[in-house]
Design an enzyme around this catalytic site. Structure first.
Site, mmCIF file in Angstrom:
data_model
loop_
_atom_site.group_PDB
_atom_site.id
_atom_site.type_symbol
_atom_site.label_atom_id
_atom_site.label_comp_id
_atom_site.label_asym_id
_atom_site.label_seq_id
_atom_site.Cartn_x
_atom_site.Cartn_y
_atom_site.Cartn_z
ATOM 1 N N MET A 189 0.848 -1.198 0.000
ATOM 2 C CA MET A 189 0.000 0.000 0.000
ATOM 3 C C MET A 189 0.884 1.248 0.000
ATOM 4 O O MET A 189 1.855 1.319 0.763
ATOM 5 C CB MET A 189 -0.898 0.000 1.240
ATOM 6 C CG MET A 189 -1.799 -1.218 1.318
ATOM 7 S SD MET A 189 -2.876 -1.142 2.761
ATOM 8 C CE MET A 189 -3.613 -2.768 2.691
ATOM 9 N N MET B 104 -12.290 -7.387 -5.082
ATOM 10 C CA MET B 104 -12.218 -6.877 -3.710
ATOM 11 C C MET B 104 -13.611 -6.936 -3.096
ATOM 12 O O MET B 104 -14.586 -6.461 -3.705
ATOM 13 C CB MET B 104 -11.723 -5.436 -3.699
ATOM 14 C CG MET B 104 -10.257 -5.240 -4.090
ATOM 15 S SD MET B 104 -9.108 -6.130 -3.048
ATOM 16 C CE MET B 104 -9.399 -5.352 -1.455
HETATM 17 C C1 DX5 Z 1 -7.107 -5.007 2.027
HETATM 18 C C2 DX5 Z 1 -6.219 -6.136 1.535
HETATM 19 C C3 DX5 Z 1 -6.723 -7.487 1.945
HETATM 20 C C4 DX5 Z 1 -6.828 -7.643 3.462
HETATM 21 C C5 DX5 Z 1 -7.501 -8.938 3.812
HETATM 22 O O1 DX5 Z 1 -6.792 -3.825 1.336
HETATM 23 O O2 DX5 Z 1 -6.119 -6.142 0.136
HETATM 24 O O3 DX5 Z 1 -5.835 -8.493 1.434
HETATM 25 O O4 DX5 Z 1 -5.545 -7.631 4.022
HETATM 26 O O5 DX5 Z 1 -7.574 -8.971 5.212
HETATM 27 P P1 DX5 Z 1 -8.922 -9.479 5.914
HETATM 28 O O6 DX5 Z 1 -9.042 -10.917 5.483
HETATM 29 O O7 DX5 Z 1 -8.648 -9.297 7.368
HETATM 30 O O8 DX5 Z 1 -10.037 -8.625 5.389
#
Ligand code: DX5
Ligand code: ZN
Length: 215
Positions: free
Chosen positions: A38, A138
């Site tokens: 990120m 997502m």
């Molecule tokens: C969020 C990430 C996901 C997240 C998943 O921006 O892309 O990979 O880490 O974590 P959980 O399973 O806790 O939602």
């Protein structure tokens, strides 16, 4: 039909012990390791870059599934490949020329994924749907782990399956996934499961990972 693969997200891991955490995930049965990158621009959070991928590389034989939540991510493809990434997923929302970004990843011999946020329609995938190795749907707003899965995103899995028709295409689901709601994602046609909190909060990582493969 692809085998169901589980790719635990290390966003939920102890960042001070990442090597150990990655080694434990492999022992617990992880097929891939999901690495959430990120940049603080595309998403309101900052995690790590290529050096962290390089640091964890020696701790597992499993493919590193790098999810680039980064503005104009294609700029960093060489650095992540050099660091040991095996699958690189860019967001349809961040790339100036999505087809070119996918071609760049393929050009260095790696698997290419394209991700779409909850608010982005599957039509955004059209320019690359015939060539990508994986689509990432997502099921939360990218940026943070521990959110609740958004049911409204699941239909997009079925839409991608319908639009693509390519048996070998992987469809990954990411965000708020647990041992119960995963069944709805699998039934819609997902075959690659990301989970962070669910796995790291479980008493047994191995049991949690195994539960994510059960339709
Ligand atoms: C969020 C990430 C996901 C997240 C998943 O921006 O892309 O990979 O880490 O974590 P959980 O399973 O806790 O939602
Ligand atoms: Zn992710």
């Amino acid at each position: 039909m692809n085998d169901i693969l589980v790719s635990p997200s290390i966003l939920a891991a102890d960042f001070a012990l990442l090597g150990r955490e990655v080694a434990d995930l492999e022992i617990a049965g992880a097929d891939w390791i999901h690495v959430d990158v990120m940049d603080g621009h595309f998403v309101p959070n900052i995690t790590f870059g290529p050096q962290m991928v390089k640091a964890i590389r020696p701790y597992t034989e499993q493919p590193l599934d790098v999810h680039l939540m980064v503005e104009d991510a294609v700029r960093f493809v060489p650095a992540f490949v050099e660091a040991g990434a095996d699958i690189l997923t860019v967001h349809a929302e961040t790339e100036k020329d999505l087809a070119q970004s996918v071609a760049t990843i393929h050009g260095v011999g790696k698997k290419a994924g394209v991700a779409i946020c909850p608010q982005t329609p599957v039509l955004a995938l059209l320019p690359v749907l015939e060539v990508v190795d994986m689509v990432l749907i997502m099921t939360v707003q990218p940026g943070f782990g521990g959110q609740k899965m958004r049911e409204d995103c699941l239909e997009k899995i079925a839409q991608v399956r319908q639009m693509s028709g390519r048996e070998e295409l992987r469809v990954q689901v990411d965000g708020g996934i647990d041992g119960m709601n995963v069944k709805r994602a699998l039934r819609k046609g997902a075959d690659t499961i990301v989970a962070g909190s669910y796995i790291f909060q479980a008493k047994s990582k191995a049991t949690a990972i195994a539960s994510l493969r059960r339709i």
